[in-house]
Motif scaffolding. Sequence first.
Motif, PDB file in Angstrom:
ATOM      1  N   ASP A 198      -3.893  -3.588   2.886  1.00 31.06           N
ATOM      2  CA  ASP A 198      -5.050  -2.894   3.470  1.00 31.06           C
ATOM      3  C   ASP A 198      -4.677  -2.233   4.785  1.00 31.06           C
ATOM      4  N   LEU A 199      -3.641  -1.405   4.722  1.00 28.42           N
ATOM      5  CA  LEU A 199      -3.256  -0.580   5.866  1.00 28.42           C
ATOM      6  C   LEU A 199      -4.257   0.569   6.020  1.00 28.42           C
ATOM      7  N   ALA A 200      -4.180   1.296   7.133  1.00 28.21           N
ATOM      8  CA  ALA A 200      -5.031   2.467   7.338  1.00 28.21           C
ATOM      9  C   ALA A 200      -4.833   3.472   6.209  1.00 28.21           C
ATOM     10  N   LEU A 201      -3.622   3.497   5.665  1.00 27.46           N
ATOM     11  CA  LEU A 201      -3.296   4.390   4.548  1.00 27.46           C
ATOM     12  C   LEU A 201      -4.244   4.195   3.364  1.00 27.46           C
ATOM     13  N   ALA A 202      -4.749   2.975   3.176  1.00 24.55           N
ATOM     14  CA  ALA A 202      -5.566   2.661   2.002  1.00 24.55           C
ATOM     15  C   ALA A 202      -6.847   3.475   1.942  1.00 24.55           C
ATOM     16  N   THR A 203      -7.399   3.840   3.091  1.00 27.25           N
ATOM     17  CA  THR A 203      -8.618   4.647   3.094  1.00 27.25           C
ATOM     18  C   THR A 203      -8.328   6.114   3.410  1.00 27.25           C
ATOM     19  N   ALA A 204      -7.066   6.450   3.593  1.00 33.85           N
ATOM     20  CA  ALA A 204      -6.690   7.847   3.861  1.00 33.85           C
ATOM     21  C   ALA A 204      -6.380   8.595   2.570  1.00 33.85           C
TER      22      ALA A 204
ATOM     23  N   ASP B  60      -6.996   9.489  -1.606  1.00 31.01           N
ATOM     24  CA  ASP B  60      -8.166   9.749  -2.422  1.00 31.01           C
ATOM     25  C   ASP B  60      -7.827   9.590  -3.897  1.00 31.01           C
ATOM     26  N   PRO B  61      -8.555   8.727  -4.629  1.00 32.22           N
ATOM     27  CA  PRO B  61      -9.633   7.862  -4.150  1.00 32.22           C
ATOM     28  C   PRO B  61      -9.102   6.737  -3.257  1.00 32.22           C
ATOM     29  N   GLU B  62      -9.996   6.160  -2.473  1.00 37.84           N
ATOM     30  CA  GLU B  62      -9.570   5.071  -1.599  1.00 37.84           C
ATOM     31  C   GLU B  62      -9.052   3.902  -2.446  1.00 37.84           C
ATOM     32  N   LEU B  63      -8.099   3.181  -1.850  1.00 36.76           N
ATOM     33  CA  LEU B  63      -7.303   2.206  -2.606  1.00 36.76           C
ATOM     34  C   LEU B  63      -7.941   0.821  -2.662  1.00 36.76           C
ATOM     35  N   THR B  64      -8.010   0.267  -3.861  1.00 33.47           N
ATOM     36  CA  THR B  64      -8.325  -1.151  -4.035  1.00 33.47           C
ATOM     37  C   THR B  64      -7.096  -1.950  -3.642  1.00 33.47           C
ATOM     38  N   THR B  65      -7.259  -2.867  -2.693  1.00 33.69           N
ATOM     39  CA  THR B  65      -6.094  -3.578  -2.166  1.00 33.69           C
ATOM     40  C   THR B  65      -6.512  -4.940  -1.636  1.00 33.69           C
ATOM     41  N   VAL B  66      -5.541  -5.713  -1.168  1.00 29.55           N
ATOM     42  CA  VAL B  66      -5.800  -7.046  -0.625  1.00 29.55           C
ATOM     43  C   VAL B  66      -5.647  -6.986   0.894  1.00 29.55           C
ATOM     44  N   ARG B  67      -6.695  -7.367   1.581  1.00 27.29           N
ATOM     45  CA  ARG B  67      -6.679  -7.325   3.052  1.00 27.29           C
ATOM     46  C   ARG B  67      -5.969  -8.557   3.609  1.00 27.29           C
ATOM     47  N   LEU B  68      -4.943  -8.302   4.417  1.00 24.65           N
ATOM     48  CA  LEU B  68      -4.212  -9.356   5.109  1.00 24.65           C
ATOM     49  C   LEU B  68      -4.531  -9.251   6.596  1.00 24.65           C
TER      50      LEU B  68
ATOM     51  N   ALA C  76       1.788 -31.480  15.846  1.00 24.96           N
ATOM     52  CA  ALA C  76       1.823 -30.965  14.484  1.00 24.96           C
ATOM     53  C   ALA C  76       1.038 -29.658  14.429  1.00 24.96           C
ATOM     54  N   PRO C  77       1.638 -28.575  13.938  1.00 25.21           N
ATOM     55  CA  PRO C  77       0.910 -27.302  13.851  1.00 25.21           C
ATOM     56  C   PRO C  77      -0.232 -27.386  12.851  1.00 25.21           C
ATOM     57  N   GLU C  78      -1.183 -26.465  12.998  1.00 25.99           N
ATOM     58  CA  GLU C  78      -2.298 -26.357  12.059  1.00 25.99           C
ATOM     59  C   GLU C  78      -1.758 -26.059  10.663  1.00 25.99           C
ATOM     60  N   GLY C  79      -2.307 -26.711   9.659  1.00 22.60           N
ATOM     61  CA  GLY C  79      -1.837 -26.516   8.291  1.00 22.60           C
ATOM     62  C   GLY C  79      -2.724 -25.571   7.506  1.00 22.60           C
ATOM     63  N   GLY C  80      -2.299 -25.261   6.288  1.00 25.26           N
ATOM     64  CA  GLY C  80      -3.092 -24.422   5.394  1.00 25.26           C
ATOM     65  C   GLY C  80      -2.745 -22.954   5.495  1.00 25.26           C
ATOM     66  N   ASP C  81      -2.722 -22.282   4.340  1.00 28.88           N
ATOM     67  CA  ASP C  81      -2.450 -20.845   4.318  1.00 28.88           C
ATOM     68  C   ASP C  81      -3.670 -20.063   4.794  1.00 28.88           C
ATOM     69  N   ILE C  82      -3.428 -18.869   5.311  1.00 25.31           N
ATOM     70  CA  ILE C  82      -4.500 -18.011   5.808  1.00 25.31           C
ATOM     71  C   ILE C  82      -5.132 -17.272   4.626  1.00 25.31           C
ATOM     72  N   PRO C  83      -6.450 -17.358   4.458  1.00 25.88           N
ATOM     73  CA  PRO C  83      -7.099 -16.697   3.322  1.00 25.88           C
ATOM     74  C   PRO C  83      -6.932 -15.176   3.368  1.00 25.88           C
ATOM     75  N   VAL C  84      -6.925 -14.563   2.198  1.00 26.41           N
ATOM     76  CA  VAL C  84      -6.848 -13.105   2.067  1.00 26.41           C
ATOM     77  C   VAL C  84      -8.017 -12.650   1.197  1.00 26.41           C
ATOM     78  N   GLN C  85      -8.301 -11.342   1.205  1.00 27.52           N
ATOM     79  CA  GLN C  85      -9.503 -10.853   0.536  1.00 27.52           C
ATOM     80  C   GLN C  85      -9.239  -9.562  -0.226  1.00 27.52           C
TER      81      GLN C  85
ATOM     82  N   ASP D 144       0.819  -1.225   0.000  1.00 25.59           N
ATOM     83  CA  ASP D 144       0.000   0.000   0.000  1.00 25.59           C
ATOM     84  C   ASP D 144       0.852   1.274   0.000  1.00 25.59           C
ATOM     85  N   LYS D 145       1.995   1.219   0.658  1.00 29.53           N
ATOM     86  CA  LYS D 145       2.848   2.406   0.688  1.00 29.53           C
ATOM     87  C   LYS D 145       3.379   2.714  -0.714  1.00 29.53           C
ATOM     88  N   LEU D 146       3.726   1.676  -1.468  1.00 30.66           N
ATOM     89  CA  LEU D 146       4.138   1.874  -2.853  1.00 30.66           C
ATOM     90  C   LEU D 146       2.989   2.478  -3.668  1.00 30.66           C
ATOM     91  N   ALA D 147       1.776   2.034  -3.392  1.00 30.95           N
ATOM     92  CA  ALA D 147       0.620   2.552  -4.110  1.00 30.95           C
ATOM     93  C   ALA D 147       0.434   4.047  -3.850  1.00 30.95           C
TER      94      ALA D 147
END
Length: 338
Positions: A279-285, A287-295, A316-325, A251-254
């Motif tokens: 999807d940092l706070a910067l994304a909605t600060a 203008d226009p607000e940033l289309t981004t991927v929420r982690l 054994a730790p829980e497997g699988g990657d954490i979904p993003v949006q 987001d900072k690069l954006a």
Amino acid sequence: MARGSTRPTSRDVAQAAGVSQAAVSLVLGDKWRGRVSETTAQRVREAARDLGYRPNLAARNLRLGRTRTVLLVVPALTTEFFAGVYTGAARVAADHGFGVVLYPSPEGVGPARDPFASAQAALDGVIASSMAADALTAIRGDQLPLVMLDSDPAGSLGAATVNLDISDGVRQVAEHLLSLGHRRFLHLAADVPSWTFEVRARELASRLSEVPGTSVRTTRAPISIEGAVTATEAALSLPGPRPTAVVCDDDKLAAGAYKAIRRLGLRVPDDVSVTGLDDLALATAIDPELTTVRLDAELFGERGMRALLAVLEGRAPEGGDIPVQLVVRGSTAPPGLP
């Protein structure tokens, strides 16, 4: 708790939770799985929290040979993302009687200076986020129980690896921009030697190559607004058809890309669409607000701490990657006229 008592005991916790002292010991010692129910364990933790009960960790640590301290190593403290990782890790750690020491390793590349006289003597384990494994050698983190976050599972030194599904996040960005009609892309890539940024570049190139008539130009920049401004302005000023979409690794690069686009007399998204990732706070600060991927940084930290607890317990730790949006906002639109 008896009147006049200055410190609650495990007996007080047992009475408040309606269980035996043995059950309290199992839950607060994190040995309850398979012995008491999840509901009972939660009731004990809540009773202990409400009473302000703190077990005598010093005595227990002498018996166990543990300090119940974990080191969380992050590349830097320059974004809120790593604050979220710490918050999530510390929350799970506190529920299990562990403390988390946060330690930034400059630029995320090694070697990090040893924060203790002897890290191995002072720590039970290490969680390392978004950094090169060799950054851990100076603190001997590679010789302790280690969980790597945001790292290549195939080449990890850790006993476990926890990742966000960054590949899917990039695919969501590409699908969104392609569906809008974009075919000329600029990839504003983070100039950081890290697996997570290699994944972003690889996935973007792979997805775009599947659609005839697409082109992608890559330019690299340090993760700073100033660096992004310079790199984007230069890339968009090159001869030939101008890219209609700028895909940013962060987001900072954006935010820097926005400034460069406006310096060139162009508009977001009318002339150039822009996407980020975090999807940092910067994304909605901006203008226009940033289309981004929420982690979900806090969930990321929680999963990392749970994985380390599993390693320490031989599970054994829980497997699988954490979904993003993907979060679609005002910075993306169909491409304008050439």
